[in-house]
Design an enzyme around this catalytic site. Structure first.
Site, short mmCIF file in Angstrom:
data_model
loop_
_atom_site.label_atom_id
_atom_site.label_comp_id
_atom_site.label_asym_id
_atom_site.label_seq_id
_atom_site.Cartn_x
_atom_site.Cartn_y
_atom_site.Cartn_z
N LYS A 151 0.94 -1.34 0.16
CA LYS A 151 -0.13 0.11 0.17
C LYS A 151 0.96 1.20 0.09
O LYS A 151 2.13 1.09 0.48
CB LYS A 151 -0.79 0.03 1.23
CG LYS A 151 -0.16 0.34 2.69
CD LYS A 151 -1.18 0.84 3.64
CE LYS A 151 -0.49 1.73 4.52
NZ LYS A 151 -1.05 2.37 5.43
N GLU A 219 -4.08 5.67 17.51
CA GLU A 219 -2.33 5.39 17.77
C GLU A 219 -1.94 6.68 18.77
O GLU A 219 -2.57 7.76 18.75
CB GLU A 219 -1.62 5.72 16.54
CG GLU A 219 -1.81 4.69 15.66
CD GLU A 219 -1.05 4.89 14.32
OE1 GLU A 219 0.33 5.25 14.26
OE2 GLU A 219 -1.59 5.02 13.27
N ASP A 238 -4.08 7.09 4.50
CA ASP A 238 -3.27 6.29 5.21
C ASP A 238 -3.89 5.04 5.99
O ASP A 238 -3.54 4.13 6.15
CB ASP A 238 -2.38 7.23 6.25
CG ASP A 238 -1.39 6.26 6.90
OD1 ASP A 238 -0.56 5.66 5.95
OD2 ASP A 238 -1.08 6.38 7.86
N HIS A 243 -7.23 0.00 6.02
CA HIS A 243 -7.49 -0.61 7.18
C HIS A 243 -8.92 -0.56 7.70
O HIS A 243 -9.62 -1.48 8.00
CB HIS A 243 -6.50 -0.44 8.32
CG HIS A 243 -5.05 -0.13 7.77
ND1 HIS A 243 -4.70 -1.24 6.73
CD2 HIS A 243 -4.03 0.43 7.96
CE1 HIS A 243 -3.29 -0.82 6.71
NE2 HIS A 243 -2.92 0.14 7.17
N LYS A 345 -3.26 3.57 22.52
CA LYS A 345 -3.11 2.89 21.57
C LYS A 345 -3.98 1.72 21.60
O LYS A 345 -3.94 0.76 22.38
CB LYS A 345 -1.61 2.17 21.44
CG LYS A 345 -1.31 1.43 20.26
CD LYS A 345 -0.02 1.28 20.16
CE LYS A 345 0.55 0.25 19.07
NZ LYS A 345 0.15 0.83 17.96
N1 LIG Z 1 7.87 -0.01 6.51
C1 LIG Z 1 6.89 -0.32 6.93
O1 LIG Z 1 6.65 -0.78 8.11
C2 LIG Z 1 5.57 -0.06 5.84
C3 LIG Z 1 4.54 -0.69 6.42
C4 LIG Z 1 3.41 -0.74 5.41
C5 LIG Z 1 3.73 -0.24 4.17
N2 LIG Z 1 4.60 0.06 3.63
C6 LIG Z 1 5.16 0.19 2.22
O2 LIG Z 1 6.32 -0.67 1.78
C7 LIG Z 1 7.06 0.20 0.71
C8 LIG Z 1 8.41 0.08 1.24
O3 LIG Z 1 8.55 0.77 2.57
P1 LIG Z 1 9.83 1.13 3.38
O4 LIG Z 1 9.31 1.71 4.75
O5 LIG Z 1 10.53 -0.27 3.45
O6 LIG Z 1 10.68 2.05 2.32
P2 LIG Z 1 12.34 2.49 2.44
O7 LIG Z 1 12.79 2.01 3.79
O8 LIG Z 1 12.42 3.75 2.17
O9 LIG Z 1 12.82 1.67 1.47
C9 LIG Z 1 12.86 1.59 0.26
C10 LIG Z 1 13.67 0.69 -0.55
O10 LIG Z 1 13.88 0.85 -1.93
C11 LIG Z 1 14.98 1.15 -2.33
N3 LIG Z 1 14.99 2.14 -3.59
C12 LIG Z 1 14.54 3.33 -3.43
N4 LIG Z 1 14.92 3.62 -4.70
C13 LIG Z 1 15.50 2.89 -5.57
C14 LIG Z 1 16.10 2.85 -6.86
N5 LIG Z 1 15.99 4.03 -7.75
N6 LIG Z 1 16.62 1.87 -7.30
C15 LIG Z 1 16.58 0.63 -6.26
N7 LIG Z 1 16.30 0.69 -5.01
C16 LIG Z 1 15.80 1.77 -4.74
C17 LIG Z 1 15.75 1.46 -1.20
O11 LIG Z 1 17.17 1.43 -1.33
P3 LIG Z 1 18.63 2.05 -0.46
O12 LIG Z 1 18.46 1.31 0.74
O13 LIG Z 1 19.25 1.83 -1.29
O14 LIG Z 1 17.95 3.56 -0.45
C18 LIG Z 1 15.17 0.67 -0.08
O15 LIG Z 1 15.57 -0.58 -0.11
C19 LIG Z 1 6.33 1.30 0.62
O16 LIG Z 1 5.50 1.49 -0.54
C20 LIG Z 1 5.48 1.74 2.01
O17 LIG Z 1 4.52 2.62 1.81
C21 LIG Z 1 5.80 -0.06 4.69
#
Ligand SMILES: NC(=O)c1ccc[n+]([C@@H]2O[C@H](COP(=O)([O-])OP(=O)(O)OC[C@H]3O[C@@H](n4cnc5c(N)ncnc54)[C@H](OP(=O)(O)O)[C@@H]3O)[C@@H](O)[C@H]2O)c1
Length: 488
Positions: A151, A219, A238, A243, A345
């Site tokens: 999402k 939250e 969000d 949800h 929460k």
């Molecule tokens: N984190 C959570 O708990 C959570 C929960 C629900 C949904 N989500 C969703 O999951 C997705 C990822 O979230 P996240 O929190 O994991 O984000 P994040 O920590 O910013 O990670 C993004 C990833 O994408 C890579 N990336 C970005 N640009 C790139 C490019 N041009 N080429 C290759 N790799 C690239 C980053 O690499 P680098 O490390 O090199 O920057 C990193 O591995 C999003 O859509 C978010 O909305 C996340």
């Protein structure tokens, strides 16, 4: 069940150095390994753009699993999982990278199924999928190719439709797994069992016996480091579009013909349709947190958070009253509330039952509390039923008592994390707990309408102090109906 001749599977994670992979996906894979839910020839290709070897990547992943899994780790399991992982360095637009990826997969298994997990920001969904198609990685005779999309799926109906038409021009709907991790939560799945496996509940689950339904997901945290994301999202996109509407659907849906993927999703969709049919009856309240005190510490207002505009009008709180246009829920209000920086929460569904006509005959009738059934989703998981009994040594004074079932209170009993269940389902080809396109589309129709309504309002933000239960208007939403929020 899978009827493909290729039996081995490769999981390819895009965004493998990111937060989601470290905190959720890899710990989930550890548990799948522990539970023996992945086969011996299962492999993981982790794609990141940073310069790492597979060895250094695995070391980091092992550290992350250690810090994100609360139980004592089994080193044998950890080693087994580590051996499955290969790190593959490339950017999302890098053509050579996809060619190499294709060759690497062929080198692992000439005949294999592939689950692509896009753990990346939404702006990269397109490019990755298009490159996968260009390099002939989205179809294979005798094997399946599935894609998990995180999402948010779009930011309104127009963008969601555009994204969907691109993805569905490459993958079939049955192979698109749009994730809403709430659906992987144990108590959400338990809701179907509670409703449809208890003879005493289903017959009274309707407007004749239920006065109102309250769904809260509150939250205590603010936006933390996600200010930039939140400025373009806000609480409706969000939390509500996904949800909260899932919780409404599971609470309100009719019994499905069977518990098949299709029948469950068909019934959920009907709930959203009956909500949108009654669009003109939707009432809302919105809010944004001001500074305040939480856990005896001063906390900043939303407008003071990092990467948030000083005059931002983005809502961090939403409360809504929905009336469904169907016979079962005729005139029963569904009050839905979610927000940041609230007092506690808690995620709960409260079913408030109607008073019985004969209640007025009891001596203290004006003090008798209604029966309530509380489905506790987070942090406590369980079910609480509040009912009335006679107070001992009185003629017939009625007092409320609680019957409480707590699923995660006993030591040693821990529910699987949502991602564990969802990853396993995607690997075995069961999309029941993922959102189908028609569901996503209907939810955006609803959210777009509420956003348009809010766009016309003069907002007096900030309008609630951090550490409280939200703006006054959220209390008025129930107050004018002679009701109050139960979770407070
Ligand atoms: N984190 C959570 O708990 C959570 C929960 C629900 C949904 N989500 C969703 O999951 C997705 C990822 O979230 P996240 O929190 O994991 O984000 P994040 O920590 O910013 O990670 C993004 C990833 O994408 C890579 N990336 C970005 N640009 C790139 C490019 N041009 N080429 C290759 N790799 C690239 C980053 O690499 P680098 O490390 O090199 O920057 C990193 O591995 C999003 O859509 C978010 O909305 C996340």
């Amino acid at each position: 069940m899978d009827t493909h001749e290729c039996k081995s599977t490769v999981l390819i994670i895009f965004g493998a150095t990111g937060d989601l992979t470290h905190r959720k996906l890899m710990p989930a894979l550890y548990f799948l390994e522990k539970e023996k839910k992945i086969s011996d020839d299962f492999q993981i290709i982790a794609i990141g753009r940073r310069n790492k070897t597979s060895e250094s990547y695995i070391e980091e992943i092992v550290d992350s699993i250690k810090s994100n899994v609360s139980e004592r780790l089994n080193h044998e399991i950890l080693e087994k999982l580590a051996k499955r992982i290969q790190y593959h360095r490339q950017t999302f637009a890098d053509d050579l990278g996809y060619q190499k990826l294709h060759n690497d997969i062929e080198a692992i298994h000439t005949c294999c199924n592939i689950l692509y997990y896009l753990a990346v920001a939404p702006e990269y969904f397109d490019v990755i999928i298009e490159k996968l198609e260009r390099y002939n990685m989205t179809q294979k005779e005798g094997a399946w190719r599935r894609v998990v999309i995180e999402k948010p799926f779009g930011r309104d109906l127009t963008t969601a439709e555009a994204l969907n038409s691109r993805i569905s021009s490459i993958f079939e709907e049955k192979d698109i797994y749009r994730i809403d991790h709430y659906l992987g939560k144990e108590m959400l799945q338990n809701m179907l069992v509670l409703r449809f496996a208890n003879a005493f509940l289903e017959p009274i689950w309707n407007h004749q016996h239920i006065d109102n339904v309250q769904i809260s997901s509150c939250e205590t945290l603010g936006v933390e480091t996600r200010g930039a994301y939140y400025e373009s999202s806000g609480i409706l996109r969000d939390m509500v579009q996904n949800h909260m509407l899932q919780l409404v659907m599971l609470t309100a849906m009719e019994p499905p013909k069977s518990f098949s993927e299709k029948h469950i999703r068909d019934e959920k969709l009907k709930v959203l349709e009956s909500l949108t049919e009654n669009m003109e009856k939707i009432e809302t309240a919105c809010g944004q947190y001001d500074s305040g005190t939480m856990d005896k510490k001063a906390v900043a207002s939303y407008r003071q958070e990092d990467k948030v505009a000083g005059n931002s009008n983005v809502a961090t709180f939403a409360a809504m009253k929905f009336i469904l246009n169907n016979e079962r829920w005729k005139d029963v209000p569904f009050y839905v509330r979610t927000g940041k920086r609230l007092e506690q929460k808690v995620t709960e569904v409260v079913i408030e039952f109607k008073h019985l006509p004969q209640m007025k005959n009891f001596e203290n009738s004006e003090h008798i509390k209604p029966n309530t059934l509380v489905i506790k989703i987070h942090p406590e998981e369980g079910i609480e039923f509040k009912f009335n009994t006679k107070k001992p040594r009185t003629i017939n004074d009625v007092v409320p008592v609680n019957m409480n079932f707590c699923q995660n209170c006993e030591t040693g009993v821990s529910s699987p994390e949502a991602y564990e269940r969802l990853l396993h389902d995607a690997l075995r080809g069961d999309a029941t707990l993922f959102t189908r396109w028609d569901e996503v589309k209907q939810s955006w129709i609803l959210i777009d309408a509420i956003l348009a309504k809010w766009g016309k309002k003069t907002l007096h933000f900030p309008n609630y102090k951090a550490g409280t239960w939200g703006p006054e208007t959220a209390h008025e939403l129930l107050g004018k109906d002679g009701r109050r929020w139960w979770v407070e």
